[in-house]
Write a protein that holds these residues in place. Structure first.
Motif, PDB file in Angstrom:
ATOM      1  N   TRP A  36       7.986  17.948 -17.918  1.00 61.27           N
ATOM      2  CA  TRP A  36       6.904  16.999 -17.180  1.00 61.27           C
ATOM      3  C   TRP A  36       7.805  15.853 -16.911  1.00 61.27           C
ATOM      4  O   TRP A  36       8.563  15.479 -16.768  1.00 61.27           O
ATOM      5  N   VAL A  37       6.322  16.393 -15.521  1.00 61.70           N
ATOM      6  CA  VAL A  37       7.406  15.036 -14.390  1.00 61.70           C
ATOM      7  C   VAL A  37       5.467  14.005 -14.549  1.00 61.70           C
ATOM      8  O   VAL A  37       4.361  14.695 -14.461  1.00 61.70           O
ATOM      9  N   THR A  38       5.991  12.590 -14.527  1.00 62.36           N
ATOM     10  CA  THR A  38       5.346  11.667 -14.293  1.00 62.36           C
ATOM     11  C   THR A  38       5.490  10.755 -12.892  1.00 62.36           C
ATOM     12  O   THR A  38       6.277  10.744 -12.334  1.00 62.36           O
ATOM     13  N   THR A  39       4.266  10.627 -12.568  1.00 61.34           N
ATOM     14  CA  THR A  39       4.121   9.854 -11.077  1.00 61.34           C
ATOM     15  C   THR A  39       2.790   8.679 -11.481  1.00 61.34           C
ATOM     16  O   THR A  39       2.336   8.952 -12.737  1.00 61.34           O
ATOM     17  N   VAL A  40       2.814   8.194 -10.198  1.00 58.80           N
ATOM     18  CA  VAL A  40       1.784   6.888 -10.131  1.00 58.80           C
ATOM     19  C   VAL A  40       0.546   7.415  -9.669  1.00 58.80           C
ATOM     20  O   VAL A  40       0.911   7.689  -8.248  1.00 58.80           O
ATOM     21  N   PRO A  46      -1.410   6.404 -14.038  1.00 54.62           N
ATOM     22  CA  PRO A  46      -0.476   7.677 -14.682  1.00 54.62           C
ATOM     23  C   PRO A  46      -0.690   8.607 -14.039  1.00 54.62           C
ATOM     24  O   PRO A  46      -2.043   9.117 -14.316  1.00 54.62           O
ATOM     25  N   HIS A  47      -0.008   9.807 -13.782  1.00 54.42           N
ATOM     26  CA  HIS A  47      -0.192  10.719 -14.239  1.00 54.42           C
ATOM     27  C   HIS A  47       0.935  11.770 -14.342  1.00 54.42           C
ATOM     28  O   HIS A  47       1.689  11.789 -14.401  1.00 54.42           O
ATOM     29  N   VAL A  48       0.808  12.736 -15.384  1.00 53.76           N
ATOM     30  CA  VAL A  48       1.330  13.627 -16.119  1.00 53.76           C
ATOM     31  C   VAL A  48       1.050  15.264 -16.004  1.00 53.76           C
ATOM     32  O   VAL A  48       0.106  15.250 -16.066  1.00 53.76           O
TER      33      VAL A  48
END
Length: 68
Positions: A36-40, A46-48
């Protein structure tokens, strides 16, 4: 192709932290069933997103079955 250069942002690390080598990272990713990649987002939410890793590349997966 050259391996990526790994680095640590010292603002978010312990003073004596060392970056993980690309070889070690690649081994973990290749053995993982799902990554899983998590960004903001720009608004702070947050966006996963699920990613698959194989043959040295990432693939975005659109559907991940939910556990029963």
């Amino acid at each position: 192709m050259d391996d990526p250069i790994t680095a640590i942002d010292t603002r978010f690390s312990e003073p004596d932290a060392e970056p993980t080598s690309w070889q070690a990272t690649q081994e973990v990713l290749e053995n993982a069933q799902m990554t899983w990649v998590t960004t903001v987002r720009a608004d702070g939410r947050p966006h996963v997103a699920p990613l698959a890793f194989g043959k040295g590349t990432f693939s975005h997966t659109r559907h991940v079955p939910r556990p029963a």
